[in-house]
Design a protein around this motif. Structure first.
Motif, short mmCIF file in Angstrom:
data_model
loop_
_atom_site.label_atom_id
_atom_site.label_comp_id
_atom_site.label_asym_id
_atom_site.label_seq_id
_atom_site.Cartn_x
_atom_site.Cartn_y
_atom_site.Cartn_z
N SER A 1 0.82 -1.21 0.00
CA SER A 1 0.00 0.00 0.00
C SER A 1 0.85 1.26 0.00
CB SER A 1 -0.93 0.00 1.22
OG SER A 1 -1.75 1.15 1.23
N GLN B 1 -5.37 -8.51 0.78
CA GLN B 1 -6.56 -8.02 1.46
C GLN B 1 -6.25 -6.78 2.31
OE1 GLN B 1 -9.80 -9.34 1.19
NE2 GLN B 1 -8.81 -10.40 -0.51
N ASN C 1 -5.91 -3.83 -0.02
CA ASN C 1 -7.24 -3.35 -0.43
C ASN C 1 -7.94 -2.59 0.69
OD1 ASN C 1 -6.87 -4.54 -2.94
ND2 ASN C 1 -7.93 -6.43 -2.39
N ALA C 2 -7.77 -3.07 1.93
CA ALA C 2 -8.39 -2.40 3.07
C ALA C 2 -7.81 -1.01 3.27
CB ALA C 2 -8.20 -3.25 4.34
N SER D 1 -6.39 0.83 1.04
CA SER D 1 -6.65 1.71 -0.11
C SER D 1 -7.96 2.48 0.04
CB SER D 1 -6.70 0.88 -1.40
OG SER D 1 -7.84 0.04 -1.42
N GLN D 2 -8.80 2.05 0.98
CA GLN D 2 -10.08 2.73 1.19
C GLN D 2 -9.99 3.92 2.15
OE1 GLN D 2 -13.43 0.07 1.89
NE2 GLN D 2 -12.32 -1.65 1.00
N ILE D 3 -8.81 4.13 2.70
CA ILE D 3 -8.62 5.28 3.59
C ILE D 3 -8.66 6.57 2.78
CG2 ILE D 3 -6.99 6.42 5.15
CD1 ILE D 3 -5.94 3.65 5.88
N ASP D 4 -9.34 7.57 3.31
CA ASP D 4 -9.47 8.86 2.64
C ASP D 4 -8.08 9.49 2.44
OD1 ASP D 4 -10.11 11.36 1.72
OD2 ASP D 4 -11.33 11.94 3.45
N TYR E 1 -2.95 4.85 8.64
CA TYR E 1 -3.21 3.58 7.95
C TYR E 1 -3.88 2.56 8.88
CZ TYR E 1 -0.63 4.59 3.63
OH TYR E 1 -0.22 5.08 2.43
N GLY F 1 -7.92 2.39 9.21
CA GLY F 1 -8.31 1.19 8.46
C GLY F 1 -8.61 -0.01 9.33
N GLU G 1 -11.76 -2.25 8.50
CA GLU G 1 -11.58 -3.07 7.30
C GLU G 1 -10.54 -4.15 7.53
OE1 GLU G 1 -13.10 -3.37 4.34
OE2 GLU G 1 -14.59 -2.06 5.23
#
Length: 225
Positions: A48, A116, A119-120, A122-125, A147, A151, A154
């Motif tokens: 990430s 995984q 991907n989790a 990557s959803q952080i603003d 992070y 996160g 997730e």
């Protein structure tokens, strides 16, 4: 219990072996989950962080790790078991048994978990990361305070998915000599037509899955509310 003897006669007859197989499965799940968690989380964070546009952007490192993860995830677990026999024998001293099974279980699950985690995260603003940079936080502090903290929900979700997958892999490993519920379900249940043993092993695995999912849901609720 009379009902146990009535519906699961072979389980009662082989009670000691059956209980031992439960402990073997729990041993494999617990220790491989710890190893998978450490390795997968570490490489998931690196994937990430080194992705293009992220805090440690480095396309060389990212592309190498990305390809390794993709290759490892693409190998069917039953084939991975065979491929890792020489390495497992060199590392553990044997390729058979519950301890030896930790090697393929960890190497089979860690790449999946790393992806995984990536991907989790990557959803952080991205705005939170930029705000952390503007406050003068170091890259390490951003990883820990943004992070992992932002996160966390997730990360728990993907950890549940990975742990449940791991239980399934222990059953498969048991079928090729690792012990555990998978082993007893095949050697006694399937090969000797003692179907109640196969059913009992399946039920116990389902109970494990339900317990993990329940605890995971509680943790997610506690983190996000």
């Amino acid at each position: 219990m009379s009902w146990l003897s009535q519906y699961f006669p072979n389980v009662v007859t082989n009670q000691e072996q059956f209980v031992s197989s439960i402990w073997q499965t729990l041993y494999m799940v617990c220790f491989s989950a710890i190893l998978t968690g450490i390795i997968g989380l570490f490489f998931g964070i690196i994937l990430s962080a080194t992705e293009e546009g992220h805090i440690l952007s480095n396309q060389v490192i990212y592309q190498i790790l990305d390809k390794i993860v993709n290759i490892m995830r693409s190998i069917p677990f039953i084939i991975l078991l065979a491929l890792l026999v020489p390495f497992t024998r060199w590392l553990i001293g044997t390729s058979i048994g519950t301890t030896a099974a930790l090697v393929p279980l960890t190497l089979g699950c860690a790449p999946f978990y790393a992806r995984q985690i990536q991907n989790a995260l990557s959803q952080i603003d991205p705005g939170l990361i930029e705000a952390a940079k503007s406050m003068g936080l170091s890259n390490f502090e951003i990883i820990v305070k943004v992070y992992l903290r932002e996160g966390l929900g997730e990360i728990i979700r993907v950890s549940i998915v990975t742990l449940i997958s791991l239980i399934g892999l222990t059953a498969m490993a048991g079928a090729v000599g690792a012990g555990g519920l998978g082993d007893i379900a095949i050697t006694l249940g399937y090969n000797q037509f003692e179907n109640d043993i196969t059913l009992a092993a399946t039920l116990i695995i389902l109970v494990m899955v339900f317990i993990i999912q329940f605890i995971g849901d509680l943790l997610i609720h506690a983190v996000e509310h």
